[in-house]
Each structure stands twice: as C-alpha cells, then as structure tokens.
Design a protein around this motif. Structure first.
Motif, PDB file in Angstrom:
ATOM      1  N   LYS B  89       0.816  -1.209   0.000  1.00 47.76           N
ATOM      2  CA  LYS B  89       0.000   0.000   0.000  1.00 47.76           C
ATOM      3  C   LYS B  89       0.847   1.254   0.000  1.00 47.76           C
ATOM      4  CE  LYS B  89      -4.197  -1.410   2.405  1.00 47.76           C
ATOM      5  NZ  LYS B  89      -4.831  -1.331   3.735  1.00 47.76           N
ATOM      6  N   ARG B  90       1.944   1.194   0.720  1.00 44.50           N
ATOM      7  CA  ARG B  90       2.803   2.374   0.812  1.00 44.50           C
ATOM      8  C   ARG B  90       3.462   2.682  -0.529  1.00 44.50           C
ATOM      9  NH1 ARG B  90       5.095   4.669   5.653  1.00 44.50           N
ATOM     10  NH2 ARG B  90       5.421   6.778   4.997  1.00 44.50           N
ATOM     11  N   PRO B 120       2.186 -15.076  -3.019  1.00 46.96           N
ATOM     12  CA  PRO B 120       2.226 -15.744  -1.724  1.00 46.96           C
ATOM     13  C   PRO B 120       1.573 -14.923  -0.617  1.00 46.96           C
ATOM     14  CG  PRO B 120       4.423 -15.536  -2.689  1.00 46.96           C
ATOM     15  CD  PRO B 120       3.511 -14.747  -3.522  1.00 46.96           C
ATOM     16  N   ILE B 122      -1.274 -13.169  -0.870  1.00 45.41           N
ATOM     17  CA  ILE B 122      -2.637 -12.755  -1.228  1.00 45.41           C
ATOM     18  C   ILE B 122      -3.579 -12.867  -0.033  1.00 45.41           C
ATOM     19  CG2 ILE B 122      -3.168 -15.049  -2.163  1.00 45.41           C
ATOM     20  CD1 ILE B 122      -4.885 -13.629  -4.252  1.00 45.41           C
ATOM     21  N   TYR B 123      -3.389 -13.882   0.816  1.00 45.59           N
ATOM     22  CA  TYR B 123      -4.265 -14.044   1.980  1.00 45.59           C
ATOM     23  C   TYR B 123      -3.582 -13.515   3.241  1.00 45.59           C
ATOM     24  CZ  TYR B 123      -6.754 -17.173  -1.082  1.00 45.59           C
ATOM     25  OH  TYR B 123      -7.432 -17.682  -2.129  1.00 45.59           O
ATOM     26  N   ASP B 124      -4.392 -13.055   4.164  1.00 44.65           N
ATOM     27  CA  ASP B 124      -3.931 -12.652   5.487  1.00 44.65           C
ATOM     28  C   ASP B 124      -2.871 -11.560   5.461  1.00 44.65           C
ATOM     29  OD1 ASP B 124      -5.626 -14.521   6.425  1.00 44.65           O
ATOM     30  OD2 ASP B 124      -4.108 -16.052   6.793  1.00 44.65           O
ATOM     31  N   SER B 125      -2.837 -10.785   4.410  1.00 42.01           N
ATOM     32  CA  SER B 125      -1.860  -9.704   4.390  1.00 42.01           C
ATOM     33  C   SER B 125      -2.594  -8.387   4.522  1.00 42.01           C
ATOM     34  CB  SER B 125      -1.062  -9.719   3.100  1.00 42.01           C
ATOM     35  OG  SER B 125      -0.361  -8.504   2.978  1.00 42.01           O
ATOM     36  N   TYR B 126      -2.084  -7.529   5.393  1.00 40.93           N
ATOM     37  CA  TYR B 126      -2.766  -6.273   5.630  1.00 40.93           C
ATOM     38  C   TYR B 126      -2.298  -5.194   4.675  1.00 40.93           C
ATOM     39  CZ  TYR B 126       1.545  -5.587   8.200  1.00 40.93           C
ATOM     40  OH  TYR B 126       2.857  -5.520   8.547  1.00 40.93           O
ATOM     41  N   THR B 127      -1.293  -5.463   3.851  1.00 39.96           N
ATOM     42  CA  THR B 127      -0.752  -4.360   3.073  1.00 39.96           C
ATOM     43  C   THR B 127      -0.427  -4.684   1.621  1.00 39.96           C
ATOM     44  OG1 THR B 127       0.899  -2.618   3.136  1.00 39.96           O
ATOM     45  CG2 THR B 127       1.621  -4.790   3.789  1.00 39.96           C
ATOM     46  N   THR B 128      -0.450  -5.966   1.226  1.00 43.32           N
ATOM     47  CA  THR B 128      -0.050  -6.275  -0.146  1.00 43.32           C
ATOM     48  C   THR B 128      -1.185  -5.991  -1.132  1.00 43.32           C
ATOM     49  OG1 THR B 128       1.262  -8.049   0.768  1.00 43.32           O
ATOM     50  CG2 THR B 128       0.974  -8.032  -1.594  1.00 43.32           C
ATOM     51  N   ILE B 129      -0.878  -5.227  -2.160  1.00 40.91           N
ATOM     52  CA  ILE B 129      -1.845  -4.962  -3.225  1.00 40.91           C
ATOM     53  C   ILE B 129      -1.985  -6.225  -4.063  1.00 40.91           C
ATOM     54  CG2 ILE B 129      -2.317  -3.560  -5.256  1.00 40.91           C
ATOM     55  CD1 ILE B 129      -2.371  -1.878  -2.862  1.00 40.91           C
ATOM     56  N   ARG B 130      -3.224  -6.617  -4.359  1.00 39.36           N
ATOM     57  CA  ARG B 130      -3.411  -7.887  -5.068  1.00 39.36           C
ATOM     58  C   ARG B 130      -3.354  -7.678  -6.572  1.00 39.36           C
ATOM     59  NH1 ARG B 130      -7.368  -7.656  -1.310  1.00 39.36           N
ATOM     60  NH2 ARG B 130      -6.560  -8.344   0.684  1.00 39.36           N
TER      61      ARG B 130
END
Ligand code: SF4
Lengths: 155, 217
Positions: B89-90, B120, B122-130
């Motif tokens: 996100k940043r 890797p 995609i789930y349970d990540s608070y910041t990765t753009i999909r």
C-alpha cells in the motif's frame, strides 16, 4: 578480548546485585527481566559491561498469555559477546521505557515496534509511525488484528 | 483488468492527413524501431527484481540481445516499466507517480506472482496490493515466483510483437488487451520440473515426495 560463555556469565553476575534469570529456549545467552527493571538492566549492560551495540529490538505478541514480549539483542565489541534480553509487558497497556537515550538506533527500532504492535514507549523523543501510513488504525502484527482489506484464507 | 483506452474522445488523438498507405508504412517502421529499443526503468521492489534485473540483465542470459538493456534511472527516459516484486500500500502512490511520469508510448510488464495477484501474500496480508493492475494498466503478465529469465524474455518478445502489430501513429493511445505470457511453446513444464528435481536431488536438501498434509501445512 574474548571469553568463553562460562567466564562471561561470571562477569555478568558480578555486575548485577540480584541473581539473573536465564532462558534456555534460545541458543543465544538470554536473560529474562521484569518490566520495572528493564531500563536499569539495559543501562548496566551498556555502561558496566560495555554492550555498545543494540543489534535488534523486536516485539512478539502472545495473545493467549495476554502479554507482549520485548526482545533486545545486544552486542559488545569489547567482549565479543552477544546477549539477548527479554521482558514481558502487559498487552493492554504496553508502556515500557524507551532505551533511545542509551542507544540512538533504538529510536527507530522502537518506532517500528510501536507501528506494528502498538507499544507506546515512555520518554521516546519522536514516536511516530515508521512503515505504515500516518492515518493507519490498529496494529497489524497483533495476532487478532482485522481490517476490511485483509482477504481471509478460504481453507 | 488492464488498460485500454476507454475514452474515445481523447483530445490528443488526431487523424493524420495523408494517404492511409503512407501512414501504414511509417507505422511499420516506427513500431519496429520502438519494439527493438525498449528502455526499461530501473524499478524493483523485492525478490523478483534480483531475478529479472540481475539474472536477465547479466551476461549469461543477456537482455541486450533484445535491445532492452539500457536501464534508465529516470522515468522520463524510460519506455518500459517492469514491475518486479510485491507492491504494498505504501508503494502504490509511488508506482502510480512513476507510471504517470513516463512519456508515451509506455509499456508495462508485470513479472511474478506478486505483481499479478499478490502471490504468496494474497491471503492474510494487511498491506499487499493484489496485483499491479489495481494501480496501473499492465500489458504483459509473466507468471512465476520468480519467473525464469527465459519466461521473462518470452514476455518481452510478446510485448515486442504486440507493439509491432498493435499501435499506430494515428491512434497513439490505443492498445491491445493485456496478455498472459506463460512459457515459450517448445519448453514443456515437465522439462523445467525435471531439471529442478534433478538439481534439488543432487544437493539432497529437500524430500521432494513429502506430503504437505503430514507436515501439518
Ligand atoms: S513473485 Fe515470488 S519471487 Fe517475485 S516478488 Fe513475489 S515472492 Fe518474490
């Protein structure tokens, strides 16, 4: 100057008035301290035992025990020894003392722990978020963190 | 997903006077030139950058064969944005700015699972753009974690083909739909797997037949 672990432990025990609690869980020489003795212990380690480098500082969330464990890994270029200091703090009101007056690098490492685990350090000169956006709500490395963005694992 | 010009009333789009035959021939030359001198922007955010920028650019595989070795540190001089790595996100506004700063014509290749879908994380990540397509339009996707240099080259060749076939001077903002470039047609997945199995068994660090269920994963 480099010694064996045993002779170094002696040196360590001479520097403190109370007996130390060792943790056997780690390969590193680890001592466990109470929150109220944290700053004094680290100060002694820095000033008497010449642990001049704070290599790492991190936090671990233990929601079941309702505690956050703070880890300090110190290195002494004088003794060529590493030591790990671990302290448990309250999870609901985590207000440990800041050690940025001892090691300047701690300022940034504590900002990281504040950012991701919500630990608010006392006497920290500049406690702002480091990695996340300034308007972020919550502490994402806490195990019970949830927000709208997270995609739940479907299995 | 992807780009495309959905604004038909683009003010920059003007018909060029003259005979269509002339424009078509000029187009061919221009597109040929563009496709063979893609200057990539030096941009990498995580592990894929090592593979794509170091492995593909180094002497063994040699990106220079395809005219894409002139890595530019400034987006003003680059034509090709290779999204190599995880976008968080940043990073999102920065990626958007970089893309906007690049001059037309600009092309985007997304390499690796992370840039395609979050991979890797995609789930349970608070910041990765999909997927990078949530931020900017993407022309070619190259799957892999990270992709082999061969796969990356195949993606680059696919992009070159798209450029040669696709854009014209008369319609500068129109592009084809994004494509997924998997593997060169003659290379089979089994070949790659066998090679990996051979390498891993030779060093015997991994039990390749272990069952993930037994490990509690
Ligand atoms: S796709 Fe794999 S190699 Fe590429 S950035 Fe993501 S985790 Fe790293």
């Amino acid at each position: 100057m480099s010694q064996t672990i045993e002779s170094f432990k002696l040196l360590l025990e001479n520097a403190f008035s109370e007996p130390l609690t060792y943790l056997e869980a780690s390969q590193l020489l680890t001592i466990k301290v109470q929150e109220n003795q944290l700053f004094a212990t680290l100060k002694t380690l820095k000033e008497t035992l010449k642990f001049d480098a704070l290599i790492d500082h991190a936090g671990v969330d233990w929601p079941n025990e309702n505690k956050i464990e703070l880890i300090y890994i110190l290195f002494s270029t004088h003794h060529n020894q590493q030591i790990m200091v671990s302290a448990d703090i309250d999870r609901n009101q985590p207000t440990p003392p800041s050690v940025s007056s001892l090691w300047a690098i701690a300022e940034w490492q504590e900002r990281e722990v504040f950012d991701l685990l919500g630990v608010t350090y006392k006497n920290h000169p500049d406690l702002r978020r480091l990695f996340l956006e300034d308007n972020w709500v919550g502490s994402p490395l806490r195990k019970d963190y949830k927000d709208d963005f997270i995609l739940e694992r479907p299995w | 997903m992807g780009l495309i010009n959905d604004n038909p009333e683009n003010p920059f789009k003007e018909a060029i006077p003259g005979s269509p035959a002339f424009i078509t021939s000029i187009d061919k030359v221009v597109n040929w030139a563009r496709s063979n001198s893609l200057w990539p922007l030096t941009f990498g955010t995580s592990c894929c950058a090592i593979e794509v920028m170091m492995a593909a650019g180094a002497a063994h595989h040699d990106l220079a064969r395809f005219g894409a070795e002139v890595a530019r540190p400034s987006p003003r001089q680059a034509d090709l944005l290779v999204i190599a790595g995880t976008i968080v996100k940043r990073m999102e506004p920065l990626l958007k700015t970089l893309y906007d700063q690049m001059a037309e014509p600009k092309y985007v290749i997304a390499t690796g699972a992370c840039a395609i879908s979050g991979g890797p994380f995609i789930y349970d990540s608070y910041t990765t753009i999909r997927g990078a397509h949530e931020v900017i339009p993407v022309d070619v996707y190259v799957p892999g974690c990270p992709p082999r240099p061969e796969a990356f080259f195949y993606g680059l060749l696919t992009l070159q083909k798209m450029i040669i076939e696709g854009q014209t001077i008369a319609k500068p903002f129109e592009r084809r739909k994004p494509v997924l470039s998997v593997l060169p047609p003659r290379i089979k997945l089994e070949q790659i797997r066998d090679e990996l199995v051979k390498n891993l068994t030779a060093r015997s660090v991994t039990d390749l037949n272990q069952n993930p269920k037994e490990l509690g994963l």
